[in-house]
Design a protein around this motif. Structure first.
Motif: not given
Length: 406
Positions: A12-31, A386-395
């Motif tokens: 179940v976890m592997l399917t979740f990571y492959r199909r549902l986990y928003p990796f790009k969103t996490i990247f934008n937020w942290l980066n 949306r939160h990440s977009q605010g961080l990127m706008d600031e940069v």
């Protein structure tokens, strides 16, 4: 809850990571940018694998690398740490003095178990809509204090998946705070120490008889929620044990004995009735008002896990991980609707996979890497986007200023 909803098996976890986990969103937020920067490439990730194996000092160049490793390791969860002076994965090849945490979001952790001495509806790992009121109150107080007193704006609150909530603050100044500065800041916000054993000795919130400004500001809000949360929903003073705790705050022994006798003779009196008894006495004895204010603070003020906030190298569970006990997703929350949030209504991994199956049957759709868009996870991912977009706008603004200065 149906067993299918709490299935967190490796498959179940592997399917979740492959199909549902928003990796790009996490990247934008942290980066804070679209192109990889040190905020991501030098960031520590830690993985908890099946069998409680713990893997630290992992780092990645981009979201795709993170996803590949997560899918390969298939962790039960993973955590996010600070940005180091060198890439964490190179730690073993770097001399000790050259590897240190540089920046990190200022984080806070509020756990429902710290309210066990006062909540009456649940205990330990339990949490319901009623006791969520304590968390909601804490969010209002901390969010307002952080914004008003420190001027930080880039705040995102994340439900822990079971019985708590995390705050991540991504303002540049907040991320650059030293450990000592973090300790001072959290000390300013801390009034109740949940790690200390609760005792019958009444707390001392006052200096020279007055509340510090931080508590005075919070008290104005806490007064508005005390009645519904403490007197009605929790009914904290209904039992003998409950009202004896309340009487500990009253220093005048004659008043205490009078109230105790009245409440013993009328065991059906509710918490609201008992509180009104106190208010009637205080109306003619203003010296009792500080004691009543102390009660409100003790029962409703946030209980922070200060150790989480003090150190830059502290790890904290990543948003959108799955809690292994509940199967619920650790979702970002909108602070403006925090009072209406129901922890039992959060999507579970089983529910999300069922939604995907239903969509697939209806549409005959091919598997996508952003299938979360088709599920009830979407509004939560959109919130962090949306939160990440605010961080990127600031940069971008900062870079334009630098370009102009040249």
């Amino acid at each position: 809850m149906p067993s299918a909803e709490i299935d967190v098996s490796p498959e179940v976890m592997l399917t979740f990571y492959r199909r549902l986990y928003p990796f790009k969103t996490i990247f934008n937020w942290l980066n804070h940018e679209h192109a990889p920067s040190r905020l991501f490439t030098h960031r520590e990730f830690a993985f908890t694998l099946q069998g409680d194996v713990y893997l630290r000092y992992q780092s990645f160049n981009n979201a795709d690398e993170l996803k590949k490793q997560v899918c390969q390791l298939n962790p039960t969860r993973f955590e996010i740490g600070p940005v180091y002076s060198a890439r964490p994965r190179d730690k073993k090849t770097i001399r000790a003095g050259a590897f240190s945490p540089q920046v990190r979001e200022l984080v806070f952790d509020i756990d429902m178990t710290d309210y066990d001495p006062i909540r009456t509806c649940c205990k330990d790992a339990g949490i319901c809509k009623k006791c969520w009121g304590f968390i909601a109150a804490a969010v209002h107080v901390i969010d307002s204090a952080i914004r008003d007193e420190f001027g930080y704006e880039k705040l995102i609150w994340v439900y822990s998946g079971r019985r708590g909530i995390h705050l991540w603050i991504s303002d540049k100044e907040a991320m650059e705070l030293t450990d000592q500065q973090r300790k001072s800041l959290v000390g300013w916000l801390t009034a109740i120490h949940p790690t200390a054993k609760e005792s019958s000795k009444k707390p001392n919130f006052r200096f020279g008889g007055k509340l510090p400004p931080s508590l005075q500001n919070a008290l104005q809000y806490l007064k508005t929620i005390f009645g519904e949360l403490i007197l009605t929903e929790q009914d904290c003073f209904e039992s003998e044990e409950g009202y004896e705790e309340l009487l500990q705050y009253i220093s005048d022994s004659r008043t205490v004995e009078s109230l105790r006798t009245k409440w013993e003779d009328s065991p059906s009196r509710s918490s609201e009735d008992k509180w009104n008894d106190l208010l009637r006495i205080a109306s003619s004895r203003p010296n009792l008002i500080p004691a009543l204010e102390d009660v409100i603070i003790q029962y409703t003020y946030p209980r922070l896990d200060a150790e989480v906030s003090k150190h830059r190298n502290h790890l904290l569970k990543a948003p959108f991980c799955i809690h292994p006990k509940t199967g619920r997703v650790c979702v970002p929350l909108d602070v403006t609707s925090i009072d209406k949030f129901d922890p039992e209504g959060v999507p579970t991994v089983g529910q999300l996979l069922q939604e995907l199956d239903a969509i697939g049957r209806e549409e005959g759709a091919a598997i996508s890497h952003s299938d979360w868009e088709k599920t009830s996870l979407k509004p939560y991912v959109d919130l962090l986007d949306r939160h990440s977009q605010g961080l990127m706008d600031e940069v971008r603004k900062e870079k334009r200023k630098d370009d102009v200065s040249w």
